[in-house]
Design a protein around this motif. Structure first.
Motif, short mmCIF file in Angstrom:
data_model
loop_
_atom_site.label_atom_id
_atom_site.label_comp_id
_atom_site.label_asym_id
_atom_site.label_seq_id
_atom_site.Cartn_x
_atom_site.Cartn_y
_atom_site.Cartn_z
N ALA A 1 -8.35 4.75 1.21
CA ALA A 1 -9.48 4.25 1.99
C ALA A 1 -10.80 4.77 1.45
CB ALA A 1 -9.31 4.65 3.45
N ASN A 2 -11.88 4.04 1.71
CA ASN A 2 -13.21 4.53 1.33
C ASN A 2 -13.45 5.88 1.99
OD1 ASN A 2 -13.86 2.32 -0.25
ND2 ASN A 2 -14.72 1.17 1.46
N GLY A 3 -13.93 6.85 1.21
CA GLY A 3 -14.18 8.19 1.73
C GLY A 3 -12.98 9.11 1.65
N ALA A 4 -11.87 8.64 1.06
CA ALA A 4 -10.67 9.47 0.98
C ALA A 4 -10.80 10.57 -0.06
CB ALA A 4 -9.44 8.60 0.67
N GLY A 5 -11.69 10.40 -1.04
CA GLY A 5 -11.89 11.44 -2.03
C GLY A 5 -11.68 11.00 -3.46
N LYS A 6 -11.57 9.69 -3.70
CA LYS A 6 -11.32 9.20 -5.06
C LYS A 6 -12.48 9.54 -6.00
CE LYS A 6 -10.84 4.93 -3.65
NZ LYS A 6 -11.06 5.12 -2.21
N SER A 7 -13.69 9.22 -5.57
CA SER A 7 -14.86 9.49 -6.42
C SER A 7 -15.08 10.99 -6.59
CB SER A 7 -16.11 8.84 -5.83
OG SER A 7 -15.97 7.42 -5.82
N SER A 8 -14.75 11.77 -5.57
CA SER A 8 -14.88 13.23 -5.68
C SER A 8 -13.91 13.77 -6.72
CB SER A 8 -14.62 13.88 -4.33
OG SER A 8 -15.60 13.49 -3.39
#
Length: 628
Positions: free
Chosen positions: A35-42
């Protein structure tokens, strides 16, 4: 090899994921979902050493070349193609060293650097950059345009091209298809399949993930787990886990019944057209897909429609364009209830222009647009995200549509789009692109249209929301016209394809695989035409110019060879003179011993200098031969 051992990442006090261990190996292509905000970009930021794990250990080999897409593009005056070439940092470093060697008139250093340029593909860099730009939708004429002259979406394409230009070991791509049309998505997919390095890809495009990836890292419930296989294989494994949950089972059955009713209705109308057969195959997979999404936070549908006029909208011999420029000629189209049309065509061919005409947002240059009485259009386009009132809440936006609705009913409706609790009262301004897109879709669904016009509706939406939208559209009773780079959406909700190309709109007798083949043939035809035109315009004068450029490129090599030849000649002449002098018998009288000693010392020095000059000449000769 990228090794994640018991990794934990937090954003403030919120745990994104913890106790996560997995290893990514050289050459693997890994899709990251959640989900958006799950931490992928982090997680990507951690790989780029911009974030450090709060717990655990992340390690990778030293000196890996990591490429990623810049999120901002400076308003530069430099040419777009030069900006793309900047992505090859090693090439730019070698070019700087070469310029310094030329300024110092160091011929041997120049020769060495020209050889290095050849090794790293420096002489083909311009052509490589041009191919990347062409694949991403830029024309040859745009290559020399200033970076600052492009809009935001096209600057993001330049950033993507710059990342692909880098000869990287690891490539990080975060939603690379968001600003692309279908043609560019297909090209990028093919390019990434051939990429030799390790690919880390965040994407919400199911077909894109399925074709490219061989592993999936999925982040949910504060845990990152790795699955072997592409996205469909991951869905199957996840579905098997979720199907065991009794609390999810009932919702799953509702989803399956919902989809099956559509399949039955569609099969009753199925023709022998290839796109119809392709659509049935896609729907046969929907039960499996439903299982993998039983815990989705999204649950909405379009209300039932009453009696509808037929046709809903008619276009008669319309010519479309802007100002004096005509884009499409003589379009005739009648849209009836139940029509499910997907628009295909190259970038700039006029798909969005046709949608605007259907929506009534622009007038035809000639011809007529005839809407039926009772036509109610729901139009989704990216510019509508900008028309939201940023200082107002999701609840306020719906209240403007129905002053009589209770707050409870509106909250329940917004909950189906995952606007829960206090979120419905928050100002829209800080919302992400995905949240704004969901709100625009919620407004559209609430208005209960009978004709949907959807221009790239999945941009910014995650996989769960795309699935929910697909399910809702399958049960929509009205007509729809869709432009999308999401091939799964097109396969799932459309059964008629129109091709917008060469100033015409016509039926496309085939499916999306046939369209891909059509694009390939178009590209080959264009390249053949360019090659033919180029060959026809290369005159003897042009050939002499090319030869001169080639000689100029290798000039440092020839200069070094000439310098070495002159040194050999000089020392050889001096050696001969000394030999002649030493042959004089008078030198060997006692009175001439001092002069004899000096001549012998000079000859030793000249012999050594000649030997060194001959070695330099041989090296220079080898470099010239290699270049030729």
């Amino acid at each position: 090899m990228l090794n994640f051992k018991n990794i934990a990442l937090r954003r403030g006090v919120k745990v994104l994921f913890a106790n996560s261990s997995f290893t990514l190996h050289k050459g693997q292509k890994i899709g990251f979902t959640g989900a958006n905000g799950a931490g992928k970009s982090s997680l990507f930021a951690m790989v780029r050493n911009e974030l450090h794990p709060d717990e655990g250990e992340f390690s990778m080999p030293p000196n890996l070349e990591i490429a990623h897409v810049a999120q901002e593009t400076p308003a530069m005056a430099s040419a777009a193609i030069d900006y793309v070439i900047d992505g090859d940092a090693e090439l730019r470093r070698v070019q700087q060293r070469l310029a310094a060697a030329e300024a110092a008139n160091d011929g041997l250093k120049q020769a060495e650097l020209h050889t290095l340029l050849e090794t790293i593909g420096g002489y083909t860099a311009q052509a490589r950059a041009a191919r990347l730009m062409n694949g991403l939708g830029f024309t040859v004429d745009q290559e020399g345009n200033a970076v600052s002259s492009f809009s935001g979406g096209w600057r993001m394409r330049l950033n993507l091209a710059q990342a692909l230009m880098c000869r990287s070991d690891v490539l990080l791509l975060d939603e690379p298809t968001n600003h692309l049309d279908l043609d560019a998505v297909i090209w990028l997919q093919d390019w990434l399949c051939k990429y030799p390095g390790t690919l880390l890809l965040i994407s919400h495009d199911r077909d894109f993930l399925d074709t490219i990836t061989d592993h999936i890292v999925h982040i949910e419930h504060n845990k990152a787990d790795i699955y072997t296989g592409n996205y469909s294989a991951f869905e199957k494994m996840r579905a098997e886990k979720l199907a065991q949950q009794q609390s999810a089972y009932l919702k799953q059955q509702r989803e399956i019944a919902h989809i099956q009713s559509f399949v039955d209705r569609f099969k009753a109308q199925a023709t022998k057209a290839r796109q119809a057969q392709s659509r049935i195959k896609a729907l046969e997979r929907m039960e499996l897909i439903a299982q993998a999404h039983v815990d989705s936070p999204f649950d909405f549908s379009f209300p039932a429609l009453g009696r509808m006029p037929n046709p809903l909208l008619k276009i008669d011999k319309a010519t479309l364009g802007y100002g004096d420029k005509t884009i499409i000629k003589q379009v005739s189209l009648a849209i009836a209830p139940g029509d499910r049309i997907g628009l295909l065509g190259p970038n700039g061919a006029g798909k969005s222009t046709l949608i605007k005409l259907l929506a009534g947002d622009m007038a035809a240059q000639t011809g007529t647009r005839l809407p039926a009485e009772g036509l109610k259009i729901g139009y989704f386009a990216q510019h509508q995200l900008e028309q939201l009132r940023l200082d107002e809440s999701p609840l306020w936006h719906l209240q403007q549509l129905n002053k009589q609705a209770t707050e409870k009913d509106l909250r329940n409706f917004l909950g189906g789009f995952d606007f829960q609790g206090d979120k419905v009262m928050e100002a829209v301004k800080p919302f992400s692109g995905g949240e704004k897109a969901r709100l625009v879709l919620a407004i559209l669904v609430y208005q209960n249209p009978n004709l949907l016009l959807l221009d790239e509706p999945t941009n910014h939406l995650d996989l769960e929301m795309r699935h929910a939208l697909s399910v809702a559209l399958q049960d929509f009773q009205g007509a729809m016209v869709v432009v999308s780079h999401d091939r799964h959406l097109l396969r799932s909700v459309t059964d008629q394809l129109l091709l917008v190309a060469d100033g015409k709109v016509q039926n496309f007798d085939g499916d999306l695989d046939d369209y891909r083949n059509w694009l390939t043939e178009q590209k080959k035809a264009e390249e053949k035409t360019v090659a033919t035109d180029t060959a026809a315009t290369v005159s003897r004068k042009d050939q002499r110019k090319l030869d001169a450029e080639r000689r100029q490129r290798h000039k440092p090599l020839y200069d070094a060879l000439k310098k070495a030849e002159l040194a050999v000649e000089k020392y050889h002449k001096e050696q001969q003179q000394l030999v002649q002098q030493l042959a004089d018998p008078a030198l060997y009288d006692d009175a001439a011993k001092g002069r004899l000693k000096a001549l012998l010392e000079s000859k030793v020095k000249v012999d050594k200098a000649l030997e060194e000059a001959e070695m330099l000449w041989m090296e220079a000769q080898e470099q010239v031969e290699a270049a030729q």
